[in-house]
Enzyme design. Sequence first.
Site, PDB file in Angstrom:
ATOM      1  CB  VAL A  50      -2.092  -1.059  -5.195  1.00 19.99           C
ATOM      2  CG1 VAL A  50      -1.032  -2.031  -5.716  1.00 19.99           C
ATOM      3  CG2 VAL A  50      -3.126  -0.775  -6.287  1.00 19.99           C
ATOM      4  CB  CYS A  51      -0.073   0.047  -0.239  1.00 19.34           C
ATOM      5  SG  CYS A  51       0.427   1.485  -1.213  1.00 19.34           S
ATOM      6  N   PRO A  52      -1.593  -2.653   0.476  1.00 18.03           N
ATOM      7  CG  PRO A  52      -3.825  -2.767   1.146  1.00 18.03           C
ATOM      8  CD  PRO A  52      -2.817  -1.830   0.554  1.00 18.03           C
ATOM      9  CD  GLU A  56       3.021  -3.284  -4.538  1.00 16.92           C
ATOM     10  OE1 GLU A  56       3.509  -3.509  -5.649  1.00 16.92           O
ATOM     11  OE2 GLU A  56       3.258  -2.231  -3.904  1.00 16.92           O
ATOM     12  CG  LEU A  57       3.298  -3.858   2.884  1.00 15.15           C
ATOM     13  CD1 LEU A  57       2.918  -2.810   1.850  1.00 15.15           C
ATOM     14  CD2 LEU A  57       3.305  -3.246   4.277  1.00 15.15           C
TER      15      LEU A  57
END
Length: 211
Positions: free
Chosen positions: A50-52, A54-55
């Site tokens: 999920v992190c990338p 969001e970035l």
Amino acid sequence: MALVGKKFPNITVDAISFMGDNLRINVLEEATKNRKKVVLFWYPKDFTFVCPTELHAFQAALQEFEKRNTMVIGASCDTNEVHFAWLNTPKNNGGIEGVTYPLLADTTRNLSAALDILDAEWVYDENLDEEILEGSNVTFRATYLIDEDGKIFHESVNDMPLGRNVNEYLRLIDAYTHVQTKGEVCPANWEEGKDAMNADRNSTAAYLASH
């Protein structure tokens, strides 16, 4: 413990630029010295799932934040070296190549612990006769909006699997700026250009009657 209405912690943290420059960033000073708002968003780990998304979503909205005199800063407990490796990994390989805002590397966990956003808890182990740390010891998806005086005017924390809606932070910044400049309060679902209210009963009644 809620931090809204309080000063952001005065803690300096390692960070890296997208060019690979090692930095030391104090979020409170970035806000107050530059007279800017700051959106600081924490994510659990580099090279995850999920992190990338969001970035890249914050990067796509970067010009909108800049129009609002707002800095964007990402943060996790990964090292600068791991951040830089991820920054050099192409988007089509799960990387964040193209992200240009700074990333905090809170490897000491000094700032994330002060904010109380770590997935970690000390528990007593009878076999060892000592306390051990349980949990991943990385941060939840916490987001802070900080004003030009260093005051936190919004905080939110998502569990690990739940990605954020970046547009909501733009809306909140618009609403807070409206309060700062117009002295009015912003009702539910308020967006730039919509009616706001005075902070009194008559204004609320008139607003409810017309919406």
